[in-house]
Design a protein around this motif. Structure first.
Motif, PDB file in Angstrom:
ATOM      1  N   LEU A  89       0.788  -1.225   0.000  1.00 43.67           N
ATOM      2  CA  LEU A  89       0.000   0.000   0.000  1.00 43.67           C
ATOM      3  C   LEU A  89       0.828   1.287   0.000  1.00 43.67           C
ATOM      4  CD1 LEU A  89      -3.216  -0.613   2.126  1.00 43.67           C
ATOM      5  CD2 LEU A  89      -3.068   0.403  -0.149  1.00 43.67           C
ATOM      6  N   PRO A  90       1.846   1.445   0.848  1.00 48.85           N
ATOM      7  CA  PRO A  90       2.608   2.703   0.821  1.00 48.85           C
ATOM      8  C   PRO A  90       3.217   3.011  -0.544  1.00 48.85           C
ATOM      9  CG  PRO A  90       3.136   1.450   2.791  1.00 48.85           C
ATOM     10  CD  PRO A  90       2.325   0.550   1.912  1.00 48.85           C
ATOM     11  N   VAL A  91       3.670   1.972  -1.246  1.00 45.91           N
ATOM     12  CA  VAL A  91       4.250   2.186  -2.569  1.00 45.91           C
ATOM     13  C   VAL A  91       3.185   2.701  -3.530  1.00 45.91           C
ATOM     14  CG1 VAL A  91       5.434   1.062  -4.492  1.00 45.91           C
ATOM     15  CG2 VAL A  91       5.941   0.380  -2.145  1.00 45.91           C
ATOM     16  N   LEU A  92       1.998   2.103  -3.502  1.00 44.49           N
ATOM     17  CA  LEU A  92       0.924   2.520  -4.399  1.00 44.49           C
ATOM     18  C   LEU A  92       0.399   3.905  -4.035  1.00 44.49           C
ATOM     19  CD1 LEU A  92      -1.040  -0.854  -4.689  1.00 44.49           C
ATOM     20  CD2 LEU A  92       0.646   0.107  -6.267  1.00 44.49           C
ATOM     21  N   ILE A  93       0.353   4.213  -2.725  1.00 44.24           N
ATOM     22  CA  ILE A  93      -0.092   5.541  -2.301  1.00 44.24           C
ATOM     23  C   ILE A  93       0.856   6.614  -2.836  1.00 44.24           C
ATOM     24  CG2 ILE A  93      -0.375   7.049  -0.297  1.00 44.24           C
ATOM     25  CD1 ILE A  93      -1.417   4.618   1.243  1.00 44.24           C
ATOM     26  N   CYS A  94       2.162   6.398  -2.693  1.00 41.67           N
ATOM     27  CA  CYS A  94       3.135   7.370  -3.193  1.00 41.67           C
ATOM     28  C   CYS A  94       3.040   7.512  -4.707  1.00 41.67           C
ATOM     29  CB  CYS A  94       4.556   6.953  -2.787  1.00 41.67           C
ATOM     30  SG  CYS A  94       4.873   7.050  -1.008  1.00 41.67           S
ATOM     31  N   GLN A 119      -8.257   4.346  -7.186  1.00 42.47           N
ATOM     32  CA  GLN A 119      -7.199   3.909  -8.085  1.00 42.47           C
ATOM     33  C   GLN A 119      -6.213   2.979  -7.372  1.00 42.47           C
ATOM     34  OE1 GLN A 119      -8.475   4.518 -11.242  1.00 42.47           O
ATOM     35  NE2 GLN A 119      -6.305   4.824 -11.722  1.00 42.47           N
ATOM     36  N   ILE A 120      -5.922   3.298  -6.129  1.00 47.34           N
ATOM     37  CA  ILE A 120      -5.005   2.457  -5.353  1.00 47.34           C
ATOM     38  C   ILE A 120      -5.608   1.074  -5.148  1.00 47.34           C
ATOM     39  CG2 ILE A 120      -3.904   2.191  -3.091  1.00 47.34           C
ATOM     40  CD1 ILE A 120      -3.720   5.284  -3.015  1.00 47.34           C
ATOM     41  N   VAL A 121      -6.896   1.024  -4.829  1.00 48.31           N
ATOM     42  CA  VAL A 121      -7.579  -0.259  -4.658  1.00 48.31           C
ATOM     43  C   VAL A 121      -7.602  -1.018  -5.976  1.00 48.31           C
ATOM     44  CG1 VAL A 121      -9.781  -1.346  -4.097  1.00 48.31           C
ATOM     45  CG2 VAL A 121      -8.941   0.549  -2.702  1.00 48.31           C
ATOM     46  N   TRP A 122      -7.785  -0.302  -7.076  1.00 46.64           N
ATOM     47  CA  TRP A 122      -7.780  -0.957  -8.396  1.00 46.64           C
ATOM     48  C   TRP A 122      -6.431  -1.626  -8.653  1.00 46.64           C
ATOM     49  CZ3 TRP A 122      -4.879  -0.702 -12.803  1.00 46.64           C
ATOM     50  CH2 TRP A 122      -5.408  -1.306 -13.940  1.00 46.64           C
ATOM     51  N   HIS A 123      -5.346  -0.938  -8.312  1.00 44.71           N
ATOM     52  CA  HIS A 123      -4.010  -1.525  -8.492  1.00 44.71           C
ATOM     53  C   HIS A 123      -3.858  -2.794  -7.653  1.00 44.71           C
ATOM     54  CE1 HIS A 123      -2.068   1.323 -11.127  1.00 44.71           C
ATOM     55  NE2 HIS A 123      -2.398   2.351 -10.352  1.00 44.71           N
ATOM     56  N   LEU A 124      -4.360  -2.765  -6.424  1.00 48.93           N
ATOM     57  CA  LEU A 124      -4.266  -3.955  -5.569  1.00 48.93           C
ATOM     58  C   LEU A 124      -5.032  -5.120  -6.172  1.00 48.93           C
ATOM     59  CD1 LEU A 124      -4.632  -2.383  -2.012  1.00 48.93           C
ATOM     60  CD2 LEU A 124      -2.614  -3.528  -2.929  1.00 48.93           C
ATOM     61  N   ASN A 125      -6.206  -4.842  -6.727  1.00 49.52           N
ATOM     62  CA  ASN A 125      -6.973  -5.896  -7.380  1.00 49.52           C
ATOM     63  C   ASN A 125      -6.240  -6.441  -8.603  1.00 49.52           C
ATOM     64  OD1 ASN A 125      -9.408  -6.369  -5.892  1.00 49.52           O
ATOM     65  ND2 ASN A 125     -10.091  -4.331  -6.460  1.00 49.52           N
ATOM     66  N   ALA A 126      -5.585  -5.552  -9.333  1.00 48.29           N
ATOM     67  CA  ALA A 126      -4.831  -6.001 -10.505  1.00 48.29           C
ATOM     68  C   ALA A 126      -3.665  -6.897 -10.098  1.00 48.29           C
ATOM     69  CB  ALA A 126      -4.323  -4.791 -11.290  1.00 48.29           C
ATOM     70  N   PHE A 133      -3.326 -13.567  -3.748  1.00 46.00           N
ATOM     71  CA  PHE A 133      -2.862 -13.513  -2.374  1.00 46.00           C
ATOM     72  C   PHE A 133      -3.225 -14.798  -1.654  1.00 46.00           C
ATOM     73  CE2 PHE A 133      -3.846  -9.062  -3.520  1.00 46.00           C
ATOM     74  CZ  PHE A 133      -2.572  -8.534  -3.398  1.00 46.00           C
ATOM     75  N   ALA A 134      -2.490 -15.086  -0.579  1.00 46.76           N
ATOM     76  CA  ALA A 134      -2.819 -16.247   0.243  1.00 46.76           C
ATOM     77  C   ALA A 134      -4.204 -16.061   0.857  1.00 46.76           C
ATOM     78  CB  ALA A 134      -1.774 -16.434   1.342  1.00 46.76           C
ATOM     79  N   CYS A 135      -4.864 -17.162   1.128  1.00 53.70           N
ATOM     80  CA  CYS A 135      -6.234 -17.114   1.639  1.00 53.70           C
ATOM     81  C   CYS A 135      -6.265 -16.396   2.985  1.00 53.70           C
ATOM     82  CB  CYS A 135      -6.784 -18.527   1.785  1.00 53.70           C
ATOM     83  SG  CYS A 135      -8.517 -18.581   2.259  1.00 53.70           S
ATOM     84  N   LEU A 147     -11.441  -7.343  -4.235  1.00 53.00           N
ATOM     85  CA  LEU A 147     -12.134  -8.563  -4.634  1.00 53.00           C
ATOM     86  C   LEU A 147     -11.514  -9.746  -3.910  1.00 53.00           C
ATOM     87  CD1 LEU A 147     -12.379  -7.936  -8.476  1.00 53.00           C
ATOM     88  CD2 LEU A 147     -14.171  -7.623  -6.779  1.00 53.00           C
ATOM     89  N   PRO A 148     -12.268 -10.779  -3.650  1.00 49.94           N
ATOM     90  CA  PRO A 148     -11.710 -11.959  -2.950  1.00 49.94           C
ATOM     91  C   PRO A 148     -10.822 -12.785  -3.869  1.00 49.94           C
ATOM     92  CG  PRO A 148     -13.993 -12.347  -3.535  1.00 49.94           C
ATOM     93  CD  PRO A 148     -13.713 -10.923  -3.917  1.00 49.94           C
ATOM     94  N   ILE A 149      -9.660 -12.226  -4.218  1.00 43.89           N
ATOM     95  CA  ILE A 149      -8.710 -12.933  -5.084  1.00 43.89           C
ATOM     96  C   ILE A 149      -7.678 -13.591  -4.179  1.00 43.89           C
ATOM     97  CG2 ILE A 149      -7.104 -12.718  -7.018  1.00 43.89           C
ATOM     98  CD1 ILE A 149      -8.528 -10.176  -7.805  1.00 43.89           C
TER      99      ILE A 149
END
Length: 312
Positions: A89-94, A119-126, A133-135, A147-149
């Motif tokens: 998250l800090p990297v995407l926020i910056c 936009q930051i949340v979109w990047h995390l989903n991408a 990610f691990a369950c 999203l539950p990815i």
């Protein structure tokens, strides 16, 4: 991030060093534009940082960018899904704050803070779509709009760790070595049992000052000689040293110090039908105890003594 942490983004204070003089006013407020202001003190930066800090329970914003990042990354220990999230998250926020600043400066387009957060949340989903990610059972992910990815954890395979009798007409030899210090006072131990599980013979031998691999090799050689002296030609050999097993099977090369012992082991193996297998320590407990007894008490001598290799 490397340019950001080293202060090499083209803000006005840096451009002045090259003789470039541009407006020094912040793109979002009347304050002067500096790296620390744009990424920490500006109301736009504080809004975005606070949005995600409240979600994850991270401490409030600090007075410098380095301290702000440290406040996040100190919580990113381990490999849990939340730790991965706190690390990214800090990297995407910056990155999004820098893009928003450039949109105003170069394109005169003002992005509202909620849009930057989305936009930051979109990047995390991408990222999650590319590398799941691990369950996780933490509801924080869904509160953020992720999203539950998740990838399911690997199923654990249960292995029954219990000694088992060999097949009919076969005997089983369990051997182990013990070195107190590696190198240190060392001893080997082992026992031979028939297909009924009855003990035929056992040994506990002190070998002096040896390394782990040397004492494991000596114990294996002594156990094989014990089987030969008993007239056993069909033997299943169990040892918990996987490295020694690979050396004897010629999967990996033997260290030069063990070359003589390995050659003796191969010579004894040619005298019968020996099947070498790796075993877990839990199923090799008796041999392990015999080896530890010899290395601790410095006494004990097996029924056989390994002869020197021919030519030595």
């Amino acid at each position: 991030m490397w340019r950001l942490l080293n202060g090499w983004l083209p803000f006005q204070d840096k451009l002045q060093q090259f003789g470039l003089h541009l407006p020094s006013k912040c793109s979002f407020c009347p304050s002067s534009e500096t790296l620390q202001h744009s990424f920490v003190h500006c109301w736009m930066a504080r809004y975005v940082w606070s949005y995600f800090q409240c979600m994850l329970g991270v401490r409030g914003a600090a007075d410098t960018l380095i301290k702000t990042l440290q406040g996040w990354w100190i919580l990113a220990s381990g490999k849990s899904p939340t730790a991965v999230l706190v690390y990214l998250l800090p990297v995407l926020i910056c990155w999004e704050l820098w893009k928003a600043r450039n949109q105003v400066v170069y394109e005169n387009v003002f992005l509202r803070p909620p849009y930057i957060c989305r936009q930051i949340v979109w990047h995390l989903n991408a990222i999650g779509a590319a590398h799941p990610f691990a369950c996780a059972n933490d509801d924080t992910w869904r509160r953020l709009g992720l999203l539950p990815i998740f990838k399911m954890p690997k199923l654990l395979k249960c292995i029954p760790l219990v000694w088992s009798s060999p097949q009919y007409l076969y005997s089983k030899l369990n051997v182990d070595g013990s070195s107190l210090g590696n190198p240190g006072h060392s001893g080997g131990g082992g026992l031979v049992r028939d297909y009924h599980g009855q003990v035929i013979a056992a040994f506990s031998a002190y070998y002096g000052f040896c390394t782990n691999m040397e004492v494991e090799s000596r114990a294996l050689l002594e156990g094989l000689l014990l089987c030969v002296s008993l007239g056993l030609v069909k033997v299943i050999v169990h040892m918990d040293s996987e490295q020694l097993l690979k050396i004897v099977q010629r999967t990996i090369s033997a260290p030069w110090k063990l070359d003589s012992l390995v050659r003796q082991i191969h010579e004894v193996l040619s005298r019968g039908e020996f099947v070498l297998e790796h075993s877990y320590r839990e199923t090799n407990a008796v041999a392990d105890e015999l080896a530890k007894q010899a290395s601790t008490t410095h006494i004990g001598r097996g029924p056989t003594k390994p002869p020197l290799y021919q030519g030595e």
